[in-house]
Design an enzyme around this catalytic site. Structure first.
Site, PDB file in Angstrom:
ATOM      1  N   TYR A   1       0.820  -1.355  -0.023  1.00  0.00           N
ATOM      2  CA  TYR A   1      -0.031   0.165   0.063  1.00  0.00           C
ATOM      3  C   TYR A   1       0.879   0.985   0.193  1.00  0.00           C
ATOM      4  CZ  TYR A   1      -3.530   3.391   1.516  1.00  0.00           C
ATOM      5  OH  TYR A   1      -4.316   4.563   1.420  1.00  0.00           O
TER       6      TYR A   1
ATOM      7  N   LYS B   1       3.829   8.447   9.709  1.00  0.00           N
ATOM      8  CA  LYS B   1       3.463   7.886  10.698  1.00  0.00           C
ATOM      9  C   LYS B   1       4.316   8.154  12.093  1.00  0.00           C
ATOM     10  CE  LYS B   1       0.593   4.195   8.732  1.00  0.00           C
ATOM     11  NZ  LYS B   1      -0.742   4.726   8.898  1.00  0.00           N
TER      12      LYS B   1
ATOM     13  N   ASP C   1       9.269   2.603   0.820  1.00  0.00           N
ATOM     14  CA  ASP C   1       8.076   3.420   1.243  1.00  0.00           C
ATOM     15  C   ASP C   1       8.093   3.023   2.753  1.00  0.00           C
ATOM     16  OD1 ASP C   1       5.591   3.940   2.363  1.00  0.00           O
ATOM     17  OD2 ASP C   1       4.512   3.445   0.703  1.00  0.00           O
TER      18      ASP C   1
END
Length: 428
Positions: free
Chosen positions: A146, A267, A239
């Site tokens: 993702y 995050k 990522d």
């Protein structure tokens, strides 16, 4: 052990929210929560309290950002000191370079940083930079990975199509399939074949497939990706929205000793505040001074960077990641023993402070394995855990923070065993 039987205030809040907010949630993933989205009033350390007054040990952690737990005193103090100085300036300020220097010092190979606000934005910038440098347009991603919800990357996320790219959302532009190649995770030779046959700007991956089973890279896989990208002039992008500052202070780059050309961060970097970044080689990132557009009103916001500086300072302390690793291992071992003791087949493992529990399968080594797990069992388990004061994500992923202590872990293991027993009993 107290068992919660209902959440009336949360149910009322969700019903009211649905009258004005589409779906009653601010991001669609939260609609997956069972028995329905829970509404919270406050959090402190490793715990979170809902509007009904129930307190839980929190392993959702805002879906990952709260690496220090809720309302960490250092983060609160840093943000509090910045607030009266100004919310945003629309120009430069000292924290922009101070925190960028912290990131460059933390992650091997990062020479320049670009600030952004979300992982989705940062991935777009990373791919744009790769295309600008190479003059190529296609990129390669992996099944189950993702990289945000923009049309171009929301491909082959929760479906196995044997290498054929697949759209994920209604309303997604079908032309997104034109520029993407898809490979199975950990199949380096298929990647090599695809890159040799086509001009590809970038290979992008989660260095640990956290979004679909917490599947680590096979031995030598990331190093082989590096070799193949070097051979073909392809930009390698990690990522690390989830893994950055979570698996180690230098993230997966440090843990696996493989340097990508670009790394995407998010995050955990700002301890609960909206910050993302692209870091990497100066000659690539500096393309923003040569006509590559990188924009955003809130980029480099001083409040958010104050939170990031405080967060990184805490994570840099000696022994932080050793403790996180140890507690994750204790949880994973305890979950596996409990499920085994109740006769439930399951794959339970962890990578750093990210634990994955997948009932109904014996291992998770691929997206197909992950999708084959018994997620109905896990949905029921998550509700029974909630009843016993443990708040968890759907699909088996658990995050730990520095605020979780040995008592939290012990209480969680007791609640987990009781929850498994309840689900097994209800199924008989």
């Amino acid at each position: 052990m107290r068992v919660i039987t209902e959440w009336p205030a949360s149910a009322r809040a969700w019903e009211r929210c649905r009258q004005s907010l589409a779906g009653g949630v601010s991001t669609g993933l939260r609609a997956q929560m069972r028995p329905h989205p829970i509404f919270f009033s406050h959090g402190q350390g490793s715990s979170i309290t809902d509007v009904d007054g129930n307190t839980y040990v929190d392993y959702v952690l805002g879906w990952g950002p709260l690496i220090l737990g809720h309302s960490h005193p250092g983060v609160v103090a840093a943000v509090g000191a910045q607030l009266p100085q100004g919310q945003t300036f629309g120009s430069g300020h000292l924290a922009e370079y101070a925190v960028a220097e912290q990131v460059c010092a933390a992650i091997p190979g990062v020479e320049r940083v670009l600030w952004s606000n979300t992982g989705t934005e940062a991935v777009q910038v990373a791919l744009r930079l790769a295309r600008a440098v190479t003059g190529r347009w296609k990129f390669l991603k992996f099944e189950g990975h993702y990289h945000g919800w923009s049309d171009q990357v929301l491909v082959s996320y929760q479906a196995v199509e044997e290498g054929r790219p697949k759209l994920t959302s209604r309303g997604q532009n079908p032309s997104a399939l034109d520029d993407v190649l898809v490979a199975p995770w950990n199949d380096a030779e298929q990647v090599a074949a695809l890159l040799r046959d086509r001009d590809v700007a970038a290979v992008i991956c989660e260095p640990v497939l956290c979004n679909s089973g917490v599947i680590p890279p096979a031995d030598g896989f990331l190093a082989r990706l590096r070799e193949v990208c070097d051979e073909t002039g392809t930009i390698l992008v990690f990522d690390e929205v989830i893994t950055g500052f979570r698996l180690a202070y230098g993230g997966a780059v440090e843990r696996y000793a493989v340097r990508p050309d670009l790394v995407v961060l998010g995050k955990a970097i700002a301890g609960g505040f909206p910050l993302s970044a692209v870091g990497g080689r100066a000659d690539i990132v500096d393309q923003v001074t040569e006509g590559v557009v990188h924009a955003g009103t809130f980029n480099g916001n001083p409040i958010v960077l104050a939170a990031a500086s405080a967060t990184l300072g805490e994570l840099r302390r000696d022994g932080v990641y050793d403790v996180l690793e140890k507690r994750a291992a204790t949880l994973a071992d305890g979950f596996a023993a409990s499920l085994r003791g109740h006769g439930v087949a399951a794959a339970v493992h962890h990578v750093g402070p990210v634990v994955q529990c997948s009932p109904g399968v014996v291992r998770v080594g691929s997206l197909a394995d992950f999708l084959a797990a018994d997620w109905e069992f896990y949905d029921a388990l998550s509700v029974e855990l909630l009843r016993r004061g443990v708040f968890v994500l759907p699909r088996g992923r658990w995050y730990l923070s520095t605020a979780h202590d040995d008592r939290d872990v012990a209480d969680t293991l007791a609640a987990f065993d009781a929850a498994v027993e309840a689900v097994v009993r209800d199924r008989d």
